[in-house]
Scaffold this motif. Structure first.
Motif, PDB file in Angstrom:
ATOM      1  N   ASP A 339       6.039 -11.050  -7.235  1.00 21.24           N
ATOM      2  CA  ASP A 339       5.851  -9.593  -7.248  1.00 21.24           C
ATOM      3  C   ASP A 339       4.398  -9.199  -7.014  1.00 21.24           C
ATOM      4  OD1 ASP A 339       5.041 -10.681  -9.690  1.00 21.24           O
ATOM      5  OD2 ASP A 339       5.554  -8.870 -10.819  1.00 21.24           O
ATOM      6  N   LYS A 340       3.442 -10.148  -7.036  1.00 19.15           N
ATOM      7  CA  LYS A 340       2.031  -9.790  -6.848  1.00 19.15           C
ATOM      8  C   LYS A 340       1.721  -9.461  -5.391  1.00 19.15           C
ATOM      9  CE  LYS A 340       1.399 -10.191 -11.204  1.00 19.15           C
ATOM     10  NZ  LYS A 340       2.766 -10.585 -11.573  1.00 19.15           N
ATOM     11  N   PRO A 341       1.957 -10.361  -4.428  1.00 16.62           N
ATOM     12  CA  PRO A 341       1.757  -9.933  -3.027  1.00 16.62           C
ATOM     13  C   PRO A 341       2.749  -8.852  -2.610  1.00 16.62           C
ATOM     14  CG  PRO A 341       2.747 -12.122  -3.123  1.00 16.62           C
ATOM     15  CD  PRO A 341       2.340 -11.786  -4.518  1.00 16.62           C
ATOM     16  N   LEU A 517      -8.837  -9.217   1.248  1.00 16.28           N
ATOM     17  CA  LEU A 517      -8.602  -8.750  -0.110  1.00 16.28           C
ATOM     18  C   LEU A 517      -7.888  -9.838  -0.906  1.00 16.28           C
ATOM     19  CD1 LEU A 517      -7.315  -6.119   1.890  1.00 16.28           C
ATOM     20  CD2 LEU A 517      -8.215  -5.040  -0.136  1.00 16.28           C
ATOM     21  N   ASP A 518      -8.275  -9.983  -2.151  1.00 16.88           N
ATOM     22  CA  ASP A 518      -7.546 -10.876  -3.037  1.00 16.88           C
ATOM     23  C   ASP A 518      -6.140 -10.333  -3.276  1.00 16.88           C
ATOM     24  OD1 ASP A 518      -9.363 -12.869  -3.366  1.00 16.88           O
ATOM     25  OD2 ASP A 518     -10.089 -12.222  -5.325  1.00 16.88           O
ATOM     26  N   ALA A 519      -5.209 -11.239  -3.594  1.00 18.18           N
ATOM     27  CA  ALA A 519      -3.816 -10.840  -3.765  1.00 18.18           C
ATOM     28  C   ALA A 519      -3.585 -10.029  -5.032  1.00 18.18           C
ATOM     29  CB  ALA A 519      -2.920 -12.068  -3.765  1.00 18.18           C
ATOM     30  N   ASP A 520      -4.551  -9.993  -5.933  1.00 19.86           N
ATOM     31  CA  ASP A 520      -4.420  -9.151  -7.124  1.00 19.86           C
ATOM     32  C   ASP A 520      -5.113  -7.802  -6.909  1.00 19.86           C
ATOM     33  OD1 ASP A 520      -6.842 -10.434  -6.987  1.00 19.86           O
ATOM     34  OD2 ASP A 520      -6.943 -10.993  -9.097  1.00 19.86           O
ATOM     35  N   THR A 521      -4.898  -7.242  -5.717  1.00 16.09           N
ATOM     36  CA  THR A 521      -5.490  -5.966  -5.323  1.00 16.09           C
ATOM     37  C   THR A 521      -4.397  -4.968  -4.982  1.00 16.09           C
ATOM     38  OG1 THR A 521      -7.483  -7.047  -4.454  1.00 16.09           O
ATOM     39  CG2 THR A 521      -7.009  -4.830  -3.666  1.00 16.09           C
ATOM     40  N   ILE A 522      -4.593  -3.724  -5.401  1.00 15.90           N
ATOM     41  CA  ILE A 522      -3.652  -2.642  -5.114  1.00 15.90           C
ATOM     42  C   ILE A 522      -4.416  -1.517  -4.419  1.00 15.90           C
ATOM     43  CG2 ILE A 522      -2.107  -0.910  -6.126  1.00 15.90           C
ATOM     44  CD1 ILE A 522      -1.648  -2.824  -8.447  1.00 15.90           C
ATOM     45  N   PHE A 523      -3.943  -1.102  -3.246  1.00 15.86           N
ATOM     46  CA  PHE A 523      -4.568   0.010  -2.527  1.00 15.86           C
ATOM     47  C   PHE A 523      -4.326   1.323  -3.270  1.00 15.86           C
ATOM     48  CE2 PHE A 523      -3.905  -3.081   0.866  1.00 15.86           C
ATOM     49  CZ  PHE A 523      -5.081  -2.986   1.604  1.00 15.86           C
ATOM     50  N   LEU A 524      -5.359   2.178  -3.298  1.00 15.75           N
ATOM     51  CA  LEU A 524      -5.241   3.468  -3.962  1.00 15.75           C
ATOM     52  C   LEU A 524      -5.512   4.648  -3.039  1.00 15.75           C
ATOM     53  CD1 LEU A 524      -6.964   2.716  -7.404  1.00 15.75           C
ATOM     54  CD2 LEU A 524      -4.534   2.645  -6.833  1.00 15.75           C
ATOM     55  N   ARG A 525      -5.995   4.405  -1.810  1.00 13.00           N
ATOM     56  CA  ARG A 525      -6.244   5.490  -0.860  1.00 13.00           C
ATOM     57  C   ARG A 525      -6.446   4.902   0.528  1.00 13.00           C
ATOM     58  NH1 ARG A 525     -12.347   7.825  -1.919  1.00 13.00           N
ATOM     59  NH2 ARG A 525     -11.934   8.784   0.093  1.00 13.00           N
ATOM     60  N   ASP A 526      -6.462   5.764   1.527  1.00  8.55           N
ATOM     61  CA  ASP A 526      -6.682   5.348   2.908  1.00  8.55           C
ATOM     62  C   ASP A 526      -8.119   4.838   3.062  1.00  8.55           C
ATOM     63  OD1 ASP A 526      -6.909   5.155   5.706  1.00  8.55           O
ATOM     64  OD2 ASP A 526      -5.542   6.823   6.017  1.00  8.55           O
ATOM     65  N   TRP A 527      -8.277   3.747   3.820  1.00  6.11           N
ATOM     66  CA  TRP A 527      -9.592   3.139   4.004  1.00  6.11           C
ATOM     67  C   TRP A 527     -10.230   3.512   5.349  1.00  6.11           C
ATOM     68  CZ3 TRP A 527     -10.650  -2.319   1.663  1.00  6.11           C
ATOM     69  CH2 TRP A 527     -10.249  -2.337   0.328  1.00  6.11           C
ATOM     70  N   GLU A 528      -9.810   4.587   5.954  1.00  2.32           N
ATOM     71  CA  GLU A 528     -10.302   4.983   7.277  1.00  2.32           C
ATOM     72  C   GLU A 528     -11.825   4.984   7.347  1.00  2.32           C
ATOM     73  OE1 GLU A 528     -10.506   6.276  11.186  1.00  2.32           O
ATOM     74  OE2 GLU A 528      -8.643   5.808  10.132  1.00  2.32           O
ATOM     75  N   LYS A 661       2.232 -12.545 -15.234  1.00  2.00           N
ATOM     76  CA  LYS A 661       2.665 -11.368 -15.979  1.00  2.00           C
ATOM     77  C   LYS A 661       3.425 -10.426 -15.045  1.00  2.00           C
ATOM     78  CE  LYS A 661       2.185  -8.967 -19.903  1.00  2.00           C
ATOM     79  NZ  LYS A 661       2.642  -9.463 -21.208  1.00  2.00           N
ATOM     80  N   PRO A 662       4.709 -10.135 -15.289  1.00  2.00           N
ATOM     81  CA  PRO A 662       5.459  -9.246 -14.388  1.00  2.00           C
ATOM     82  C   PRO A 662       4.959  -7.806 -14.470  1.00  2.00           C
ATOM     83  CG  PRO A 662       6.775  -9.801 -16.305  1.00  2.00           C
ATOM     84  CD  PRO A 662       5.542 -10.652 -16.378  1.00  2.00           C
ATOM     85  N   PHE A 663       4.974  -7.115 -13.331  1.00  2.00           N
ATOM     86  CA  PHE A 663       4.582  -5.708 -13.314  1.00  2.00           C
ATOM     87  C   PHE A 663       5.557  -4.857 -14.127  1.00  2.00           C
ATOM     88  CE2 PHE A 663       2.448  -6.894  -9.234  1.00  2.00           C
ATOM     89  CZ  PHE A 663       1.172  -6.510  -9.589  1.00  2.00           C
ATOM     90  N   ASP A 664       6.825  -5.172 -14.010  1.00  2.00           N
ATOM     91  CA  ASP A 664       7.867  -4.338 -14.603  1.00  2.00           C
ATOM     92  C   ASP A 664       8.896  -5.245 -15.279  1.00  2.00           C
ATOM     93  OD1 ASP A 664       9.614  -2.350 -15.285  1.00  2.00           O
ATOM     94  OD2 ASP A 664       9.852  -1.551 -13.259  1.00  2.00           O
ATOM     95  N   PRO A 665       8.646  -5.657 -16.523  1.00  2.00           N
ATOM     96  CA  PRO A 665       9.517  -6.670 -17.150  1.00  2.00           C
ATOM     97  C   PRO A 665      10.980  -6.270 -17.228  1.00  2.00           C
ATOM     98  CG  PRO A 665       7.496  -6.356 -18.425  1.00  2.00           C
ATOM     99  CD  PRO A 665       7.529  -5.278 -17.393  1.00  2.00           C
ATOM    100  N   THR A 666      11.280  -4.980 -17.445  1.00  2.00           N
ATOM    101  CA  THR A 666      12.678  -4.582 -17.598  1.00  2.00           C
ATOM    102  C   THR A 666      13.390  -4.400 -16.264  1.00  2.00           C
ATOM    103  OG1 THR A 666      12.030  -2.245 -17.747  1.00  2.00           O
ATOM    104  CG2 THR A 666      12.208  -3.477 -19.809  1.00  2.00           C
TER     105      THR A 666
END
Length: 746
Positions: A339-341, A517-528, A661-666
């Protein structure tokens, strides 16, 4: 009594001045020294006045007072000299110190002439779009022409005012296009979501550093507000803040008129500037004086560089994409897809301008469409791929519920999976292809070397991941370390894959260009606007003035890349961020790899290390685990604020490992709707016990347990990680638009 010595003054004015300054000047006297090479000027310095000390000695005072006053005077003189020399020449609000390195710890293998050629090549290619100063230790005698910044008056003193220590130019001379800074705001009636960045826009990193530099006492919270408002992310909910023109950090370049000269920016061109004569030109001077070479290493042979790239502004390009600066994101992954990548790719689709909100991407679009290259190392980091590795990789991706959705034809133009082969990649780097095989191991992390024995493949033991296992003769923990594929817990960390990824990011950026980018990275906005800035960058290691290369931008085949690979080769092929920090510091080329504030990519880091907790960010994490297990006192925020309340203004978030660690355990499965139901069922089945899994295999038409979707079985207060995962998945299911109000078109 004056011992017969009478004052001698030429005028009453001189006598008054003498009387007024007798006390202040009695301890020092001026001495005029000739300046070598400058016949018309002399250097005036103050030295202790021996006569005053003699008078003090003969005065009727206690004997202990005289030496004490002399001691204080010498100390004051020493502190004054230190303060003046420390602040001398610091003309930038965010300029960092360039301390000389010690010979014992130096990693330097390049002579000053080659360092100058590297600097000139990068500047001429437009890879230094900043007014940051060049360290004087580089020794440039003339100001290089800089096509990436507009003309602006120099902030340094004219040459006739230079002291001997200011012999070298530390600024570039802007000859580039003018900049038009943008006021980005949502326009009625489209105020529900922020507008996409203007195609071809650029982020001014000098302004960002001014508002975000931790060394200058700037807070991450304030930095995010500047990034938010300057980027138009407040989308119609802007509060009155006075004049915020200083917060405009995004600009577009105005194309140069055809009548303006086209400068030759070759590093060997004089540009019409006349160098100042070197001080002491009649004497032999070591051209590498002041540089500390690596102990026991030979100087590198003269570095071979191609002709500099021709800098082109976005307005002068024939197509939206610049072939010299390919818009490719790289990510490296080892072991089974999890679930990380998966979430990294979902966040890419949710934020970047991929065009999937249109049925077909138009040929005449002004947008440069980004691509995401996911590099898969199919087995243990120390193993060798077998001949069928590529086929096996795709077979695994198709069978993986976390990876298979991205093989859908809708994403084929923006997401590509690529097989990593260490041998092939290293052979693709001209700077080291003939020498890297001389190393007994490639696993060197900050000087900590992990030996790996040569492999003896066994035909009957081909691993399911596409790599053949190594016969190492080791057992226990060592054997486990060599054969790990991914980190399943904090105690079984896949260290070899992490070390390999430290090197892989530099290989990928140098071979292909783009951003890693490392695989433990989450985009939060456009990188234009980050793509628009043509310089190389990583970001800061929290409070330390070191690099974290979890985000790394470099140009394909650049002089900077050549320097880094040759230096790493002479230092054990060590690409740990701390080692890279030493390479650039020892060679005085840190500004060529800009160290951006971690507020842009890692906004929680300072808080997790107990800094800036008097004015923390939103959300407030005291440790990185809070992302996965939000503390109870803050547990209302994730659902109430959602994606918009998560470090708004930052470009990405780095959650620092936690692979197990799962993002969403349930709901620990890809919840992407009917199009990907098969993968969802497979992931749900994997969570059930073996008996349930066996029953479903025997009856493939059966569905997962009905109670899996019961509300009472879900967690009441969702954590931040679960909220982000469910937000991105809702976009793929077609239940909500992305962060810019665009709906996915299938």
């Amino acid at each position: 009594m004056n011992n017969g010595i009478l004052p001698n003054h030429s005028s009453a004015v001189e006598e008054k001045l003498h009387r007024a300054n007798t006390t202040a000047a009695s301890w020092t006297r001026p001495v005029m020294l000739p300046i070598p090479g400058v016949r018309t000027r002399r250097l005036r310095i103050l030295v202790p006045n021996v006569g005053s000390f003699q008078q003090l000695r003969g005065a009727r005072v206690r004997r202990s007072r005289g030496p004490l006053i002399v001691c204080f005077a010498c100390m004051a003189l020493f502190l004054t000299v230190m303060v003046v020399s420390r602040n001398q020449g610091r003309s930038r609000q965010w300029a960092e110190n360039w301390p000389p390195t010690t010979g014992e710890s130096s990693t330097l293998v390049f002579k000053r002439e080659d360092l100058q050629r590297i600097w000139k090549w990068e500047i001429a290619s437009g890879h230094f779009p900043s007014r940051q100063t060049i360290p004087k230790q580089v020794g440039l005698k003339t100001a290089p022409l800089n096509p990436a910044i507009p003309h602006l008056g120099r902030s340094s003193k004219p040459s006739r005012y230079h002291s001997p220590s200011e012999e070298y130019d530390t600024e570039t001379y802007g000859v580039g296009p003018k900049r038009v800074y943008l006021d980005i705001q949502s326009v009625y009636p489209n105020v529900a979501y922020p507008p996409r960045p203007v195609p071809g826009s650029v982020a001014d990193m000098d302004i960002i550093m001014k508002h975000c530099n931790f060394s200058a006492g700037k807070y991450v919270r304030d930095c995010l507000e500047v990034l938010r408002i300057g980027g138009g992310l407040d989308n119609g909910r802007r509060l009155r803040r006075g004049n915020t023109d200083d917060w405009k950090y995004i600009y577009r370049e105005k194309e140069l008129n055809s009548t303006e000269p086209d400068f030759d920016l070759s590093p060997d061109t004089n540009h019409g500037y006349v160098p100042r004569p070197a001080l002491g030109a009649d004497t032999k001077v070591d051209p590498d004086a002041g540089l500390n070479k690596k102990r026991g290493a030979e100087w590198e042979a003269q570095v071979a560089l191609p002709r500099p790239r021709k800098y082109r502004s976005s307005t002068s390009l024939k197509t939206p994409c610049d072939s010299e600066n390919p818009r490719v994101y790289h990510m490296f992954w080892t072991g089974p897809f999890t679930d990380k990548p998966y979430l990294a790719l979902l966040s890419f689709l949710f934020t970047q301008n991929t065009g999937i909100h249109m049925r077909e991407f138009p040929d005449d679009s002004p947008v440069c469409r980004p691509q995401f290259w996911m590099w898969i190392n199919p087995g243990p980091a120390a193993s060798v791929p077998n001949p069928t590795a590529l086929h096996d990789m795709y077979a695994q991706l198709k069978s993986s519920p976390w990876a298979s959705p991205f093989l859908h034809p809708r994403f084929k133009d923006v997401i590509q999976f690529k097989l990593w082969n260490t041998t092939e990649q290293l052979d693709g780097i001209p700077e080291i292809k003939d020498e890297w095989r001389s190393f007994k191991t490639l696993f060197n992390s900050g000087g900590h070397v992990i030996p790996v024995p040569s492999e003896k493949p066994k035909e009957s033991a081909a691993s399911a991941s596409g790599n053949e296992t190594a016969t190492t003769g080791k057992s226990g923990e060592e054997e486990d370390l060599l054969n790990r594929t991914g980190s399943k817990s904090s105690s079984s960390y896949d260290r070899l894959s992490v070390i390999l990824s430290d090197m892989a990011r530099f290989i990928l950026c140098h071979r292909f260009g783009g951003i890693y980018l490392d695989a433990d990275t989450i985009f939060l906005r456009d990188w234009e606007e980050l793509w628009g800035w043509k310089g190389a960058f990583a970001y800061r290691w929290s409070r330390l003035e070191k690099y974290n290369t979890a985000v790394l931008h470099m140009h394909k085949g650049s002089a900077l890349g050549t320097f880094l690979f040759r230096t790493a080769l002479k230092n054990g092929l060590d690409f740990h961020p701390m080692s890279v920090s030493l390479y650039t510091a020892d060679a005085f080329i840190e500004p060529l790899l800009l160290r951006l504030p971690d507020a842009l990519f890692d906004s929680a880091w300072l808080n997790t290390e107990n800094f800036q907790r008097d004015r923390p960010t939103q959300p407030y994490f005291t440790e990185f685990a809070d992302f996965f297990d939000t503390p109870a006192q803050n547990s209302a925020a994730p659902q109430a604020l959602g994606f918009d309340g998560f470090f708004k203004g930052a470009y990405s978030y780095h959650f620092h490992n936690f692979w197990w660690k799962p993002f969403d355990p349930t709901r620990n499965w890809p919840d992407l709707g009917p199009k990907f139901k098969a993968g969802e069922d497979l992931a749900r089945a994997a969570l059930e016990d073996k008996e349930t899994a066996t029953r479903k295999t025997e009856a493939p038409g059966s569905s997962p347990a009905d109670d899996a979707d019961k509300l009472e079985n879900d967690k009441r207060d969702l954590d931040w990680s679960a909220v982000l995962k469910r937000t991105f998945e809702a976009y793929i299911r077609g239940e909500r638009p992305n962060m810019y109000g665009e709906w996915l078109e299938w």
